[in-house]
Design an enzyme around this catalytic site. Structure first.
Site, PDB file in Angstrom:
ATOM      1  N   VAL A 618       0.856  -1.182   0.000  1.00 48.81           N
ATOM      2  CA  VAL A 618       0.000   0.000   0.000  1.00 48.81           C
ATOM      3  C   VAL A 618       0.894   1.233   0.000  1.00 48.81           C
ATOM      4  CG1 VAL A 618      -1.849   1.241   1.170  1.00 48.81           C
ATOM      5  CG2 VAL A 618      -1.766  -1.257   1.287  1.00 48.81           C
ATOM      6  N   ASP A 728     -11.475 -11.052   8.149  1.00 44.47           N
ATOM      7  CA  ASP A 728     -10.139 -10.701   8.642  1.00 44.47           C
ATOM      8  C   ASP A 728     -10.177  -9.398   9.441  1.00 44.47           C
ATOM      9  OD1 ASP A 728      -7.441 -11.097   9.095  1.00 44.47           O
ATOM     10  OD2 ASP A 728      -6.801 -10.232   7.199  1.00 44.47           O
TER      11      ASP A 728
END
Length: 933
Positions: A618, A728
């Site tokens: 990211v 998650d």
């Protein structure tokens, strides 16, 4: 029998001479026939006597006629062809096969155990697919196997102990899977094993001391596994040929081992563990380039021997408890060449002084932020090194092949030609071979000083000059070095390689016949493209591989005295599907080009990287309109199919909620899959509640974050269309904006909720492979593989416990849920509240703890729904007397000027100091969830 997409066919290659074919192999290939397709297009004519036949994107090689009178298949390569389906068990009947290569496709299913019958097999290459299931015990029968590569799949289960029988194996690449169980000590008998890569799996247990018997081992890479509570065996100093030891984020405890006896050691990474004690002072090998010991519990001083490491590029010691004086001799004793660098990262320790002159050269990056020495006004220039970036930043390399010196008429009209920058003749142009190449485990941190050595290494074995090879670009990707190479012909050969030369070069790369170089480590071939000017169908000349390495050649035996070749052809549109651009029109979601996002992130510079995960990295980016965004870029092994990627974008575009991170756009150009989100300036929750964070949150702020997170999950469960199970939820997936508003992230990798079955009934669960993060996983989901909305509630409850205690879900082998339950039962719950929460209302805390415990109940039916969680949190928030709002950011930080509540049930930390458990293991210890690299 498996089935590859579009009815692909691969059959025997053979000539039409009077050569019979082994009937067993004919049967096997007929069985495989319906599983593979000819992606090569028009195969037209070929030399029917050629024992190794390569057409367009296809290669399948046969041996010469052997004493039994048969022609046998010995090499099948189908690399990077986007094939899907499963592998047929009948491939195990190809009894003379030496190379079986299906790398970088979309193959699913399990590895056929019948492959273990191919006793001649030397290379088994299945990396970069979607294979699942366990590793067959039968693979241990491959006594001649030199290289086993099954990395970047979804393989689970244990490593078979039968692998101890692979007495010829040198390379075991099992990384980036879901392999579990213990690391078999039996592997220690492998006599010539040199590379063991098992990083990014779910291994547990301890590191086998017996591995010290692997005297040929040069690279041992086990990062991102869970050897919880285990120590690094002291016997590893006996590994005489070890070049690289990488045990990052393995939950290891104990001391740092003395590795000074290993004579050629270059690279050590023991970061993100729980190692304790001081750093050994004995002098390491003069070959050391990299020392990563960050994010541990180390104390003491920096060894003076670190000042005598001539090739050192990276010394990373941040986030420990090291103290004393920083020896400036570490950088002053070093003689820098023009392309050498040294990064010294000492952030977040207890250093109080610097011995010597604080005046590093421009080659040195020194980071001191978070140390007491940064407050020492007597040290001139200290403030320059107490920011997060230090003095200098190393970027990825990109070539700049200038043609400014060449007159415009020198440039050929054919666009396939390119300027050759290192050619002895000025303004020489030629058609290059383009090669995608990645070093999987290099033993250095900075490439430029070794660039010429790399060029020499590659070109020497290719029997070419270093002038023929250009590194067009290189970039680090999660500890691996990805390159794009251009290989040019010599002037004497003309402006392009001939067919036989292309095949020769391709054969060297695909057979892994380069001489071993442990410093550069093992490599991956990602693509091999030879586009020759002046030819039809995209510039592919007769007999040459184009675009990608391999495809399929088709044929079969008709009679014992004659073999007839059968060829299937596909429509031209399929020739371009790999390079097609993913494009979709969605309101509110922008389609970005690769160049736009590259510019926004400074070409994905490491300095703009703000996170990483199993999906990829990211980056923080600034768009042309100055909008700040987060760019999530999929790594090679995480690329989805076009349909799956479009489905994900369409799904994300429909999710709009204040407590979900918003999708801004995407990029789906060839070879890239990127998602662009709104940027969350305050990072993730885990960083805020970490023990070593210099910031803290009030109880009211934590309660607001809990409520925002629950509202985001409630939206996914009840209002998203279709509903979604996150799968998650964890503190690092809860992001905070400028106002500390909680927003749930990474729901794009989640699982759709169940839909009506054929009878109109709605199942209460989805059966799926277990995915998630240890410590957050619902125990019922682990046991039954049945994912429900209550699985998300369990994970959310763990996050609530983290908010209350500041601890990690698993610390020193202890489970947070279990420890909180125990403290609750003993009436000692206030002893484990985060010590930075100096003031809090006791009745609200008790109610919040009760909610968190109920969310984490072992049995899903006793857990509240997401709606019930939201309602309860709203009631608790109403009870608090802080009365904060999300806009009052400063009041949400612990230690702000806001006055404490005068409520009678408000507790200050010292009120309950007598309840602290003496010697308890419940004290916070850094064991972060570091995602795969």
């Amino acid at each position: 029998m498996g089935m590859f997409s579009d009815g692909v066919m691969l059959l025997l290659c053979a000539s039409c001479c009077c050569i019979t074919t082994d009937p067993a192999e004919v049967l096997a290939l007929w069985s495989v026939k319906s599983n593979l397709i000819d992606l090569a297009g028009d195969l037209n004519s070929w030399d029917e006597g050629d024992p190794c036949i390569s057409k367009w994107n296809g290669v399948l090689c046969c041996s010469n006629v052997e004493t039994d009178g048969y022609l046998h298949v010995y090499q099948i390569q189908l690399l990077n062809m986007n094939l899907s389906g499963t592998l047929a068990p009948e491939v195990g009947q190809l009894s003379r096969l030496v190379i079986l290569d299906f790398m970088w496709n979309q193959i699913t299913g399990s590895i056929p155990k019948e492959i273990g019958n191919i006793s001649s097999l030397k290379l088994l290459l299945l990396s970069g697919n979607k294979l699942s299931g366990s590793l067959p015990d039968e693979l241990g029968q491959l006594s001649k196997l030199d290289r086993l590569q099954v990395d970047n799949n979804n393989i689970s289960g244990p490593i078979p102990k039968s692998f101890a029988n692979l007495r010829s194996v040198k390379h075991l690449h099992l990384n980036n899977n879901s392999i579990s169980g213990h690391l078999p000590a039996e592997l220690a008998v492998l006599p010539i094993l040199v590379h063991l890569l098992v990083d990014n799996n779910n291994l547990s247990g301890t590191l086998p001391p017996e591995f010290s018997n692997l005297i040929e081992m040069s690279i041992l890479q086990l990062d991102n596994n869970q050897f919880i509570g285990g120590e690094i065996p002291k016997s590893y100093w006996k590994l005489p040929n070890l070049i690289k030891l990488s045990l990052r984020n393995c939950s290891l405890v104990g001391p740092v081992p003395d590795l000074s006896w290993i004579p050629h050691l270059c690279f050590i990474d023991l970061s993100w563990n729980q190692l304790m004690g001081s750093i050994p002072s004995n002098t390491l090998s003069n070959n050391i380039t990299t020392i990563h010991l960050s994010h541990n519990n180390l104390n003491g001083s920096i060894p003076g021997s670190f000042s005598d490491l001539p090739l050192l590029q990276m010394l990373s010691l941040q986030n420990n408890s090291l103290n004393g004086t920083i020896p400036a001799s570490i950088w002053h004793n070093k003689s820098f060449s023009s392309n050498a660098t040294l990064t010294i990262d000492l952030r977040n320790n207890l250093f109080t002084n610097i011995s010597g002159d604080l005046n590093p050269s421009e080659n040195v990056t020194l980071r001191l932020q978070g140390n007491p020495v940064c407050s020492n006004a007597n040290i001139w220039n200290i403030h320059h090194f107490c920011g997060s970036d230090g003095q200098r930043n190393v970027t990825s390399g990109v070539s700049t092949n200038s043609t400014a010196a060449c007159p415009i008429q020198a440039y050929p009209l054919d666009n396939y030609y390119e300027y050759v920058p290192a050619a002895p003749e000025v303004c020489f142009y030629a058609a290059p071979i383009r090669i995608g190449y990645r070093l999987k485990s290099p033993s250095f941190s900075y490439f430029p000083p070794y660039q010429y050595n790399f060029l020499f290494y590659v070109t020497t074995y290719l029997n070419l000059s270093t002038n023929n090879l250009v590194i067009d670009s290189h970039a680090w990707e999660e500890g691996r070095l990805k390159m794009y190479l251009k290989l040019f012909p010599t002037i004497s050969e003309g402006h392009q390689f001939n067919d036989s030369e292309v095949l020769r070069i391709r054969g060297i790369f695909t057979s892994w016949s380069f001489p071993r170089n442990d410093f550069f480590g093992p490599y991956e071939l990602l693509n091999f493209t030879s586009v020759l000017p002046g030819t039809d169908k995209g510039g592919i000349s007769k007999g040459v591989l184009a675009a990608t390495l391999v495809g399929a050649v088709v044929g079969t035996a008709i009679a014992s005295t004659m073999v007839t070749l059968l060829i299937l052809r596909r429509n031209d549109k399929n020739q371009h599907r790999l390079s097609s651009k993913i494009s979709i029109k969605i309101d509110g979601v922008k389609e970005f080009t690769y160049e736009e996002l590259a510019l926004a992130t400074d070409y994905f510079n490491s300095s703009t990287q703000v996170g990483r995960g199993g999906y990829g990295e990211v980056y923080r980016g600034i768009l042309s309109d100055n909008t700040v965004v987060a760019v999530k870029r999929a790594k090679e092994g995480s690329l989805q199919g076009k349909k799956e990627f479009l489905t994900e974008i369409q799904l994300l575009s429909r999710l709009h909620h204040r407590n979900l991170v918003s999708l801004v756009g995407y990029c789906g150009e060839a070879g890239e899959q990127m998602l662009v989100y709104e940027f969350m300036s305050n990072g993730n929750l885990r960083d805020w509640i970490s023990e070593k964070s210099q910031r803290s949150l009030t109880f009211g702020a934590r309660l607001q974050i809990a409520l925002g997170s629950a509202k985001g999950i409630l939206y996914l469960h009840t209002e998203a269309n279709p509903p979604i199970f996150h799968r998650d939820i964890k503190a690092s997936n809860i992001l905070l904006d400028a106002n500390l508003t909680a927003k749930v992230a990474d729901f794009g990798l989640s699982h759709l909720a169940p839909v009506l079955d054929g009878k109109g009934n709605l199942p209460d669960h989805v059966s799926t492979i277990v995915k998630g993060t240890p410590g957050y996983l619902d125990p019922e989901y682990l046991l039954t593989h049945q994912l429900t909305d209550k699985s998300d509630v369990y994970s959310l409850g763990v996050v609530f416990l983290e908010l209350l205690t500041g601890m990690h879900p698993i610390t020193h082998g202890k489970n947070l849920v279990r420890e909180v339950n125990m403290a609750h039962q003993l009436g000692m719950i206030f002893s484990i509240i985060d010590k930075r929460l100096e003031v809090y209302p006791s009745d609200c805390v008790e109610r919040f703890i009760s909610l968190a415990i109920s969310c984490c109940h072992d049995q899903p039916e006793y857990r509240p729904s997401a709606l019930d969680v939201v309602r309860e949190l709203e009631k608790i928030l109403q009870m608090t007397s802080e009365g904060i709002t999300m806009s009052q950011t400063t009041s949400m930080l612990s230690g702000s000027s806001s006055p404490p509540s005068s409520s009678s049930n408000t507790i200050t930390r010292n009120t309950h100091s007598s309840l602290d458990i003496s010697g308890s293991d419940l004290t916070t210890s850094i064991m972060p969830n570091v995602l795969p690299r």
